[in-house]
Design a protein around this motif. Structure first.
Motif, PDB file in Angstrom:
ATOM      1  N   ALA A 102       0.832  -1.209   0.000  1.00  0.00           N
ATOM      2  CA  ALA A 102       0.000   0.000   0.000  1.00  0.00           C
ATOM      3  C   ALA A 102       0.864   1.255   0.000  1.00  0.00           C
ATOM      4  O   ALA A 102       0.568   2.234  -0.696  1.00  0.00           O
ATOM      5  CB  ALA A 102      -0.935  -0.008   1.209  1.00  0.00           C
ATOM      6  N   ILE A 103       1.947   1.257   0.793  1.00  0.00           N
ATOM      7  CA  ILE A 103       2.847   2.408   0.839  1.00  0.00           C
ATOM      8  C   ILE A 103       3.482   2.649  -0.528  1.00  0.00           C
ATOM      9  O   ILE A 103       3.566   3.791  -1.006  1.00  0.00           O
ATOM     10  CB  ILE A 103       3.931   2.200   1.913  1.00  0.00           C
ATOM     11  CG1 ILE A 103       3.301   2.264   3.314  1.00  0.00           C
ATOM     12  CG2 ILE A 103       5.035   3.241   1.789  1.00  0.00           C
ATOM     13  CD1 ILE A 103       4.254   1.931   4.429  1.00  0.00           C
ATOM     14  N   CYS A 104       3.918   1.575  -1.179  1.00  0.00           N
ATOM     15  CA  CYS A 104       4.517   1.717  -2.517  1.00  0.00           C
ATOM     16  C   CYS A 104       3.503   2.262  -3.516  1.00  0.00           C
ATOM     17  O   CYS A 104       3.842   3.093  -4.371  1.00  0.00           O
ATOM     18  CB  CYS A 104       5.058   0.374  -2.991  1.00  0.00           C
ATOM     19  SG  CYS A 104       6.490  -0.226  -2.083  1.00  0.00           S
ATOM     20  N   GLU A 105       2.273   1.814  -3.410  1.00  0.00           N
ATOM     21  CA  GLU A 105       1.237   2.249  -4.349  1.00  0.00           C
ATOM     22  C   GLU A 105       0.863   3.715  -4.139  1.00  0.00           C
ATOM     23  O   GLU A 105       0.697   4.475  -5.094  1.00  0.00           O
ATOM     24  CB  GLU A 105      -0.004   1.365  -4.193  1.00  0.00           C
ATOM     25  CG  GLU A 105      -1.111   1.684  -5.184  1.00  0.00           C
ATOM     26  CD  GLU A 105      -2.266   0.704  -5.097  1.00  0.00           C
ATOM     27  OE1 GLU A 105      -3.398   1.087  -5.471  1.00  0.00           O
ATOM     28  OE2 GLU A 105      -2.042  -0.442  -4.641  1.00  0.00           O
ATOM     29  N   VAL A 106       0.745   4.133  -2.880  1.00  0.00           N
ATOM     30  CA  VAL A 106       0.305   5.497  -2.584  1.00  0.00           C
ATOM     31  C   VAL A 106       1.408   6.517  -2.851  1.00  0.00           C
ATOM     32  O   VAL A 106       1.164   7.601  -3.390  1.00  0.00           O
ATOM     33  CB  VAL A 106      -0.180   5.600  -1.121  1.00  0.00           C
ATOM     34  CG1 VAL A 106      -0.438   7.053  -0.733  1.00  0.00           C
ATOM     35  CG2 VAL A 106      -1.445   4.773  -0.927  1.00  0.00           C
ATOM     36  N   PHE A 107       2.651   6.167  -2.477  1.00  0.00           N
ATOM     37  CA  PHE A 107       3.743   7.144  -2.548  1.00  0.00           C
ATOM     38  C   PHE A 107       4.685   6.912  -3.719  1.00  0.00           C
ATOM     39  O   PHE A 107       5.804   7.426  -3.720  1.00  0.00           O
ATOM     40  CB  PHE A 107       4.531   7.124  -1.241  1.00  0.00           C
ATOM     41  CG  PHE A 107       3.710   7.501  -0.039  1.00  0.00           C
ATOM     42  CD1 PHE A 107       3.378   8.818   0.217  1.00  0.00           C
ATOM     43  CD2 PHE A 107       3.251   6.524   0.838  1.00  0.00           C
ATOM     44  CE1 PHE A 107       2.623   9.164   1.314  1.00  0.00           C
ATOM     45  CE2 PHE A 107       2.480   6.856   1.940  1.00  0.00           C
ATOM     46  CZ  PHE A 107       2.167   8.190   2.179  1.00  0.00           C
ATOM     47  N   ASP A 109       4.697   8.032  -6.749  1.00  0.00           N
ATOM     48  CA  ASP A 109       5.022   9.220  -7.537  1.00  0.00           C
ATOM     49  C   ASP A 109       5.486  10.402  -6.684  1.00  0.00           C
ATOM     50  O   ASP A 109       5.634  11.518  -7.194  1.00  0.00           O
ATOM     51  CB  ASP A 109       3.800   9.650  -8.359  1.00  0.00           C
ATOM     52  CG  ASP A 109       3.400   8.594  -9.386  1.00  0.00           C
ATOM     53  OD1 ASP A 109       4.304   7.920  -9.895  1.00  0.00           O
ATOM     54  OD2 ASP A 109       2.190   8.444  -9.661  1.00  0.00           O
ATOM     55  N   ASN A 110       5.715  10.173  -5.398  1.00  0.00           N
ATOM     56  CA  ASN A 110       6.097  11.283  -4.521  1.00  0.00           C
ATOM     57  C   ASN A 110       7.576  11.637  -4.613  1.00  0.00           C
ATOM     58  O   ASN A 110       7.966  12.769  -4.342  1.00  0.00           O
ATOM     59  CB  ASN A 110       5.742  10.962  -3.063  1.00  0.00           C
ATOM     60  CG  ASN A 110       4.266  11.188  -2.784  1.00  0.00           C
ATOM     61  OD1 ASN A 110       3.419  10.807  -3.583  1.00  0.00           O
ATOM     62  ND2 ASN A 110       3.937  11.813  -1.675  1.00  0.00           N
ATOM     63  N   CYS A 111       8.403  10.675  -4.952  1.00  0.00           N
ATOM     64  CA  CYS A 111       9.845  10.930  -5.061  1.00  0.00           C
ATOM     65  C   CYS A 111      10.163  11.281  -6.509  1.00  0.00           C
ATOM     66  O   CYS A 111      10.272  10.404  -7.367  1.00  0.00           O
ATOM     67  CB  CYS A 111      10.641   9.700  -4.615  1.00  0.00           C
ATOM     68  SG  CYS A 111      10.392   9.255  -2.897  1.00  0.00           S
ATOM     69  N   LYS A 112      10.295  12.559  -6.759  1.00  0.00           N
ATOM     70  CA  LYS A 112      10.543  13.037  -8.111  1.00  0.00           C
ATOM     71  C   LYS A 112      11.797  13.895  -8.136  1.00  0.00           C
ATOM     72  O   LYS A 112      12.090  14.609  -7.188  1.00  0.00           O
ATOM     73  CB  LYS A 112       9.349  13.844  -8.636  1.00  0.00           C
ATOM     74  CG  LYS A 112       8.086  13.024  -8.815  1.00  0.00           C
ATOM     75  CD  LYS A 112       6.956  13.870  -9.371  1.00  0.00           C
ATOM     76  CE  LYS A 112       5.697  13.040  -9.563  1.00  0.00           C
ATOM     77  NZ  LYS A 112       4.575  13.846 -10.101  1.00  0.00           N
ATOM     78  N   TYR A 113      12.495  13.812  -9.242  1.00  0.00           N
ATOM     79  CA  TYR A 113      13.704  14.611  -9.426  1.00  0.00           C
ATOM     80  C   TYR A 113      13.375  15.793 -10.329  1.00  0.00           C
ATOM     81  O   TYR A 113      12.575  15.662 -11.263  1.00  0.00           O
ATOM     82  CB  TYR A 113      14.798  13.745 -10.056  1.00  0.00           C
ATOM     83  CG  TYR A 113      16.182  14.266  -9.823  1.00  0.00           C
ATOM     84  CD1 TYR A 113      16.827  14.046  -8.618  1.00  0.00           C
ATOM     85  CD2 TYR A 113      16.850  14.982 -10.804  1.00  0.00           C
ATOM     86  CE1 TYR A 113      18.109  14.517  -8.388  1.00  0.00           C
ATOM     87  CE2 TYR A 113      18.134  15.455 -10.588  1.00  0.00           C
ATOM     88  CZ  TYR A 113      18.755  15.227  -9.383  1.00  0.00           C
ATOM     89  OH  TYR A 113      20.020  15.701  -9.166  1.00  0.00           O
TER      90      TYR A 113
END
Length: 253
Positions: A102-107, A109-113
Motif C-alpha cells: 500500500a505504501i509503494c502504491e500510494v507514494f 510518484d512522490n519521489c521526483k527529481y
C-alpha cells in the motif's frame, strides 16, 4: 460440528500503544512520531482495510501498520513480532505484505527529481551550502550517486547477476539520475571506479594521496561531499533494521 477459534490476549496496540505511548515512544519504537503515524494510516487505510467475518473481527488498519513498522524497524522474525503483537505468524506476514504494498502504491510518484534547469539550480545551490559545514561544496553538483546491498535468498535464475563482491547475493539499490544532469550540464559525484564523463565526477582515492597539494585538497573536498549519500544509506539502515538482514522473499514478491 462446532467451530472453535483460538482466543488471544488483547492486541498490543489497543491496550498499550494507543492509550499510553507518548510521541517520544512512538519515535523510539516505530521510527516516526504519533502525528506521522496517524497521517500515514489515513493515507493507506483504504488499501489495507479488512472485512469482519462471523468467525472473528478483522484487524484494524492501526494494528496492521503497527505490526509492519515493528517488523521494519527491528528486523525481528515473524514469530517474534507475533508474540509482541499477540497475533498469528500468518497475520504478521499478511500485514507486512499489505502495508508495504500500500505504501509503494500510494507514494510511488512522490519521489521526483527536478526536470527543469531552474529546479536543478535550486538543488545545486542547496547541495553546495549543505554538503559540508562552512558551505564548502562542489559547484554545479546536484547530488551524489551511490548504492547499497540488500541481501536476498539465492535466486533460482540469474544467480551470477546478483552475486556481489562481498560474497553473497543481493540487490544493489543504486540512486543515480544521469540523463537529466547531462542535459543541463550539471554534475553527479560517483565512486572511484566509475568512468569519468561530462556529468559524472568520480572520487579518486589516488587523487587524495597525490603529492600535488592543490589536487589532493580538491579530491578531499570531493570525497567529503560525496559522503552525504554514504551517510544517508547508513542512517537508512540504522533506522530500518530489516535492511540489515537477508530478505527471505522471492524475487517475484
Amino acid at each position: 460440528q462446532p467451530w472453535y477459534v483460538l482466543q488471544r490476549l488483547p492486541c498490543w496496540y489497543k491496550t498499550i500503544v494507543k492509550p499510553t505511548f507518548s510521541n517520544e515512544q512512538y519515535l523510539a519504537t516505530y521510527c516516526m512520531g504519533e502525528e506521522t503515524f496517524h497521517w500515514l494510516k489515513q493515507k493507506i487505510a483504504h488499501l489495507i482495510m479488512k472485512t469482519n467475518t462471523r468467525m472473528k473481527q478483522a484487524m484494524s488498519s492501526d494494528q496492521q501498520l503497527v505490526i509492519c513498522l515493528q517488523y521494519l524497524s527491528t528486523g525481528a522474525s515473524y514469530k517474534a513480532i507475533s508474540r509482541i503483537c499477540n497475533c498469528g505468524v500468518s497475520t504478521v506476514s499478511d500485514a507486512v505484505y499489505s502495508v508495504t504494498r500500500a505504501i509503494c502504491e500510494v507514494f510511488h510518484d512522490n519521489c521526483k527529481y527536478p526536470t527543469t534547469q531552474s529546479g536543478l539550480r535550486r538543488i545545486a545551490a542547496g547541495f553546495y551550502r549543505g554538503a559540508r559545514l562552512g558551505g564548502h561544496g562542489i559547484p554545479q553538483c546536484v547530488g551524489s550517486a551511490d548504492g547499497t546491498h540488500v541481501a536476498i535468498r539465492n535466486p533460482v535464475k540469474a544467480y551470477a547477476t546478483h552475486y556481489n563482491r562481498k560474497g553473497y547475493t543481493s540487490i544493489n539499490e543504486a540512486q543515480e539520475v544521469c540523463v537529466i544532469a547531462e542535459l543541463w550540464k550539471f554534475l553527479l559525484l560517483g565512486k572511484a571506479f566509475w568512468q569519468p564523463r561530462t556529468f559524472i565526477l568520480p572520487t579518486l582515492k589516488d587523487g587524495v594521496a597525490s603529492q600535488n597539494a592543490v589536487k589532493a585538497r580538491f579530491y578531499r573536498k570531493l570525497a567529503a561531499t560525496r559522503n552525504v549519500v554514504v551517510c544517508a544509506f547508513g542512517r537508512l539502515k540504522a533506522q530500518w533494521r530489516v535492511l540489515l538482514k537477508q530478505n527471505d522473499l522471492s524475487m517475484q514478491d
